[in-house]
Write a protein that holds these residues in place. Sequence first.
Motif, PDB file in Angstrom:
ATOM      1  N   ARG A 139       0.823  -1.214   0.000  1.00  0.00           N
ATOM      2  CA  ARG A 139       0.000   0.000   0.000  1.00  0.00           C
ATOM      3  C   ARG A 139       0.858   1.267   0.000  1.00  0.00           C
ATOM      4  O   ARG A 139       0.601   2.211  -0.736  1.00  0.00           O
ATOM      5  CB  ARG A 139      -0.916  -0.009   1.225  1.00  0.00           C
ATOM      6  CG  ARG A 139      -2.063   0.967   1.140  1.00  0.00           C
ATOM      7  CD  ARG A 139      -2.879   0.943   2.414  1.00  0.00           C
ATOM      8  NE  ARG A 139      -3.586  -0.308   2.593  1.00  0.00           N
ATOM      9  CZ  ARG A 139      -3.581  -1.023   3.731  1.00  0.00           C
ATOM     10  NH1 ARG A 139      -2.889  -0.622   4.778  1.00  0.00           N
ATOM     11  NH2 ARG A 139      -4.261  -2.126   3.820  1.00  0.00           N
ATOM     12  N   SER A 140       1.891   1.268   0.828  1.00  0.00           N
ATOM     13  CA  SER A 140       2.670   2.501   0.964  1.00  0.00           C
ATOM     14  C   SER A 140       3.776   2.610  -0.085  1.00  0.00           C
ATOM     15  O   SER A 140       4.480   3.602  -0.117  1.00  0.00           O
ATOM     16  CB  SER A 140       3.256   2.601   2.362  1.00  0.00           C
ATOM     17  OG  SER A 140       4.170   1.556   2.567  1.00  0.00           O
ATOM     18  N   ASP A 325       2.494  17.424  -8.774  1.00  0.00           N
ATOM     19  CA  ASP A 325       1.972  16.882  -7.518  1.00  0.00           C
ATOM     20  C   ASP A 325       1.772  18.020  -6.517  1.00  0.00           C
ATOM     21  O   ASP A 325       2.750  18.584  -6.026  1.00  0.00           O
ATOM     22  CB  ASP A 325       2.963  15.851  -6.972  1.00  0.00           C
ATOM     23  CG  ASP A 325       2.475  15.223  -5.674  1.00  0.00           C
ATOM     24  OD1 ASP A 325       1.414  15.650  -5.162  1.00  0.00           O
ATOM     25  OD2 ASP A 325       3.146  14.306  -5.176  1.00  0.00           O
ATOM     26  N   ALA A 327       1.135  18.039  -3.529  1.00  0.00           N
ATOM     27  CA  ALA A 327       1.715  17.791  -2.208  1.00  0.00           C
ATOM     28  C   ALA A 327       3.203  18.115  -2.155  1.00  0.00           C
ATOM     29  O   ALA A 327       3.764  18.253  -1.072  1.00  0.00           O
ATOM     30  CB  ALA A 327       1.475  16.339  -1.791  1.00  0.00           C
ATOM     31  N   HIS A 329       4.419  20.865  -3.304  1.00  0.00           N
ATOM     32  CA  HIS A 329       4.511  22.316  -3.108  1.00  0.00           C
ATOM     33  C   HIS A 329       4.435  22.623  -1.616  1.00  0.00           C
ATOM     34  O   HIS A 329       3.439  22.334  -0.971  1.00  0.00           O
ATOM     35  CB  HIS A 329       3.379  23.032  -3.856  1.00  0.00           C
ATOM     36  CG  HIS A 329       3.467  22.874  -5.345  1.00  0.00           C
ATOM     37  ND1 HIS A 329       3.883  23.876  -6.185  1.00  0.00           N
ATOM     38  CD2 HIS A 329       3.219  21.799  -6.145  1.00  0.00           C
ATOM     39  CE1 HIS A 329       3.881  23.449  -7.435  1.00  0.00           C
ATOM     40  NE2 HIS A 329       3.476  22.182  -7.436  1.00  0.00           N
ATOM     41  N   GLY A 330       5.498  23.154  -1.087  1.00  0.00           N
ATOM     42  CA  GLY A 330       5.503  23.501   0.330  1.00  0.00           C
ATOM     43  C   GLY A 330       5.829  22.347   1.258  1.00  0.00           C
ATOM     44  O   GLY A 330       5.811  22.514   2.467  1.00  0.00           O
ATOM     45  N   LYS A 331       6.144  21.181   0.720  1.00  0.00           N
ATOM     46  CA  LYS A 331       6.478  20.039   1.595  1.00  0.00           C
ATOM     47  C   LYS A 331       7.789  20.298   2.322  1.00  0.00           C
ATOM     48  O   LYS A 331       7.901  20.050   3.513  1.00  0.00           O
ATOM     49  CB  LYS A 331       6.586  18.749   0.763  1.00  0.00           C
ATOM     50  CG  LYS A 331       6.761  17.502   1.608  1.00  0.00           C
ATOM     51  CD  LYS A 331       6.904  16.242   0.754  1.00  0.00           C
ATOM     52  CE  LYS A 331       8.313  16.097   0.218  1.00  0.00           C
ATOM     53  NZ  LYS A 331       8.507  14.858  -0.573  1.00  0.00           N
TER      54      LYS A 331
ATOM     55  N   ALA B  24      -8.234   1.625   5.621  1.00  0.00           N
ATOM     56  CA  ALA B  24      -6.848   1.222   5.880  1.00  0.00           C
ATOM     57  C   ALA B  24      -5.882   2.151   5.157  1.00  0.00           C
ATOM     58  O   ALA B  24      -4.830   2.504   5.698  1.00  0.00           O
ATOM     59  CB  ALA B  24      -6.625  -0.224   5.430  1.00  0.00           C
ATOM     60  N   ARG B  25      -6.225   2.559   3.938  1.00  0.00           N
ATOM     61  CA  ARG B  25      -5.344   3.474   3.190  1.00  0.00           C
ATOM     62  C   ARG B  25      -5.196   4.798   3.934  1.00  0.00           C
ATOM     63  O   ARG B  25      -4.110   5.369   4.000  1.00  0.00           O
ATOM     64  CB  ARG B  25      -5.910   3.749   1.799  1.00  0.00           C
ATOM     65  CG  ARG B  25      -5.817   2.576   0.843  1.00  0.00           C
ATOM     66  CD  ARG B  25      -6.449   2.923  -0.503  1.00  0.00           C
ATOM     67  NE  ARG B  25      -6.789   1.721  -1.233  1.00  0.00           N
ATOM     68  CZ  ARG B  25      -5.913   1.006  -1.947  1.00  0.00           C
ATOM     69  NH1 ARG B  25      -4.668   1.402  -2.029  1.00  0.00           N
ATOM     70  NH2 ARG B  25      -6.294  -0.083  -2.572  1.00  0.00           N
ATOM     71  N   ASP B  28      -3.252   4.224   7.203  1.00  0.00           N
ATOM     72  CA  ASP B  28      -1.861   3.941   6.857  1.00  0.00           C
ATOM     73  C   ASP B  28      -1.114   5.225   6.483  1.00  0.00           C
ATOM     74  O   ASP B  28       0.029   5.426   6.874  1.00  0.00           O
ATOM     75  CB  ASP B  28      -1.868   2.964   5.678  1.00  0.00           C
ATOM     76  CG  ASP B  28      -0.481   2.585   5.221  1.00  0.00           C
ATOM     77  OD1 ASP B  28       0.193   1.888   5.986  1.00  0.00           O
ATOM     78  OD2 ASP B  28      -0.072   2.987   4.113  1.00  0.00           O
ATOM     79  N   ARG B  32       2.211   6.450   8.361  1.00  0.00           N
ATOM     80  CA  ARG B  32       3.536   6.486   7.751  1.00  0.00           C
ATOM     81  C   ARG B  32       4.077   7.890   7.585  1.00  0.00           C
ATOM     82  O   ARG B  32       5.277   8.078   7.432  1.00  0.00           O
ATOM     83  CB  ARG B  32       3.546   5.721   6.433  1.00  0.00           C
ATOM     84  CG  ARG B  32       2.867   6.383   5.259  1.00  0.00           C
ATOM     85  CD  ARG B  32       3.132   5.568   3.986  1.00  0.00           C
ATOM     86  NE  ARG B  32       2.663   6.246   2.803  1.00  0.00           N
ATOM     87  CZ  ARG B  32       1.475   6.049   2.247  1.00  0.00           C
ATOM     88  NH1 ARG B  32       0.631   5.198   2.793  1.00  0.00           N
ATOM     89  NH2 ARG B  32       1.118   6.696   1.163  1.00  0.00           N
ATOM     90  N   GLN B  66      -0.311  20.101   4.331  1.00  0.00           N
ATOM     91  CA  GLN B  66       0.367  18.875   3.883  1.00  0.00           C
ATOM     92  C   GLN B  66      -0.519  17.661   4.102  1.00  0.00           C
ATOM     93  O   GLN B  66      -0.604  16.771   3.257  1.00  0.00           O
ATOM     94  CB  GLN B  66       1.683  18.676   4.655  1.00  0.00           C
ATOM     95  CG  GLN B  66       2.946  18.982   3.859  1.00  0.00           C
ATOM     96  CD  GLN B  66       3.098  18.189   2.576  1.00  0.00           C
ATOM     97  OE1 GLN B  66       3.194  16.976   2.579  1.00  0.00           O
ATOM     98  NE2 GLN B  66       3.122  18.884   1.460  1.00  0.00           N
ATOM     99  N   GLN B  70      -1.595  15.355   1.008  1.00  0.00           N
ATOM    100  CA  GLN B  70      -1.186  13.947   0.962  1.00  0.00           C
ATOM    101  C   GLN B  70      -2.418  13.039   0.921  1.00  0.00           C
ATOM    102  O   GLN B  70      -2.445  12.044   0.198  1.00  0.00           O
ATOM    103  CB  GLN B  70      -0.288  13.590   2.154  1.00  0.00           C
ATOM    104  CG  GLN B  70       1.087  14.268   2.123  1.00  0.00           C
ATOM    105  CD  GLN B  70       1.993  13.782   1.000  1.00  0.00           C
ATOM    106  OE1 GLN B  70       1.712  12.795   0.333  1.00  0.00           O
ATOM    107  NE2 GLN B  70       3.092  14.491   0.777  1.00  0.00           N
TER     108      GLN B  70
END
Lengths: 613, 177
Positions: A139-140, A325, A327, A329-331, B24-25, B28, B32, B66, B70
């Motif tokens: 998943r990750s 993406d 995300a 930007h500014g991360k 779960a996604r 998770d 993480r 953020q 995300q």
Amino acid sequence: MTGATAPDSATTSETTTSDRVNGGEALIRSLEMEDVEIVFGYPGGAILPVYDPILDAGLRHVLVRHEQGAGHMAEGYAHATGKPGVCMVTSGPAATNVVTPLADAMLDSVPMVCITGQVALPAIGTDAFQECDTTGITRSVTKHNFLVTRAEDIPRTIREAFHIATTGRPGPVLVDIPKNIVDANNPDAYFEWEWPEDLDLPGYNPNLTPADVDINAAVDLIMAAERPVLYVGGGVLKARGAQALLELAEMTDIPVVTTLMARGAFPDKHELCLGMPGMHGNYTAVTAIQRSDLLIAMGSRFDDRVTGKVGAFAPDAKVVHFDIDPAEHGKVRKPDVSVVGDCRISMELLNEELRQRGLPAANPDRSPWRQQVSGWQEKFPLTYEQSQDGELLKPQYVIERLRDLSPSDTIVCSGVGQHQMFASQYWEFNHPYTWINSGGLGTMGFSIPAAIGAKAGMPDRMVWAIDGDGCFQMTAQELVTAAVEKIPVKIALLNNSYLGMVRQWQSLFYEERLSEVHLGYDVPNYVMWAESMGCVAFRVEDVDEVDAVIAKANEINDRPVVIEFRCHADENVYPMVPAGGSNDDVIVDPSQTPLLEAERAAAAIAAAEGETA
Amino acid sequence: MNRPGDLAHHTLSVLVENKAGVLARVADLFARRGYNIVSLAVAPTDDVAFSRITIVVDVESAPLEQIVKQLFKLINIVEIQELSAFDAVERELMIATIEAPTETRTQIVELVNIFEGKILAVGPAAITVSLDGAPSKIDDFETLLRDYGIRDLQRTGRIALPKMDRSVPVLRAVGDS
């Protein structure tokens, strides 16, 4: 069970236009619909039913020797061709073996579709043989993954998987397929074939075209900048934006740095190209960023290997960040102007707006900045000392000779470590998609399978893998794949008998206490090993032999070639920014530290004078 | 102790596809990336194709921007609304079993009445009560109950919807015919 007679009744009761398929056939047909030409894979229990229709399919299957190899080959193929790489493996241990390539593809935004077998649906959750929670585990490390539960969902899922993998910010997508829904003996696995017209992805709609207002704001900053730098990342290559970048840089006269993921996005031989920034970047690329007043981040993500200490990174620069993406930007660094969109489209719009404002004629005069930058280039070029008589080879020299004796559009792959940095520094990349490496995850053993994937996708191009002895021993068995499948890659093995980069860190930061880094020159015997895998193999220990052996290797095009170059173990990669340090503290070479200090003192004096004036 | 009503918290109303593994996604992703969840409530919406997840996040663990960006990268997430207490209606349900010997039982009953809660069950030495309302009201009720001895307590976590725009009449169609 109502479907028990489905296959028979289909042939008798349906009309002749009936197109009934089972899940396995549907999977292969779906891959064909997606124009897949090559699948890198390894069969096994749960994926077995899919391997039967492969025999009749119009696509090539490359049988790897380890599932990790299949994943990296798919990545190499994708890097080189721009098309999604496909790998297919069975359940359990095969699925866990592709976790590394998936994570690699995730961090480097590589479009890839991975198909895994799974135990039959009724067995899921029972700790069945070769069962693991593949979608949970991956998943990750995937952009998205699917567990398909009905045969008739296979075409749509495959179509969605390819769509997700290749659009927006690309990435790996995994499709987990339980055995029973592809089983030709299961009546429920049959259905009427239909290729879906529409996708059912209500939550996925990447924004490709940036807002006009953001492009205008970016142009305002560019017009006002005196010391701008284009900080170009892998996003430019993913967006096929090299041409737009060239136009942008030339029109605005702005120097370009290309990150490890973007080598080749801008020609190294171009006068505006400063090369690679970051921990082992060259002095000019690092320092130009540090002194810039505007950083145009184009498809780059402010990775820690580029920024060093974030607080000290490009301290005087405003930032325009272009990335698809949101995300990103500014991360890490808050941008002054944020442009969300596809890099190629964004640069084309940017170029158009710049022309509207009278460029190139109206471009601000940036010659003082250009002169300052060329001053650094003259004063701090990449350097190394050639080996003395009787000494082993210098890795930098070997790479320079490879570079000069191979076609300019040669595709270069590398593993991870010193050889990777030397390759990025000393090769001259003048074409996009000629540099393939594991940038984000730093996966040792990447180069051999990635090179095989690249060569499979681009059979007419020369492909060199520049590898280290540590990396080679991780995935060398894929040379068997290359030999058997007739994929003639070339491997330059820079054997320095050490895990060179770890050794370098132990030398510099652990008082030369070398711990568990010595591999040895002679065991294994690389030449014998390579020959036993069906390769032509050479060993070179003397500077005088280098050219002749490379020339010989470049003439071989029917088998893989391995050249073991015995290299000096003491060679360290410079320049270097110590981990966590500021980029201002870049060490060009230990001997040049006083020069740098003088430069910095002069800069400090100049800055102080500027303030008082 | 972190409470849903604290200022460092922010409520996200997340519309997701009602598919296996979506929760779960989300969980998770929070784990993480090191984001903290204060409370989480999930249920299908009126359209069975979608569920709504109401997440109270700890914005001290990461910038809210953020977290939202995300989250939105998850393919199954359709829409994210950031809800502040000012522009949302928020509710939470709590049930609790309280020590209630005869000498304090009437006091507890009185509290329940003041807060407009309900008594769900009565035993010899304890009673189970419920209260729904704005999270801050539940916080207050819980604090007052603590003095009597809480045997068990469960809160649902916050659910929330945006407030309707007051300038637009909601029932305009009524007089049209």
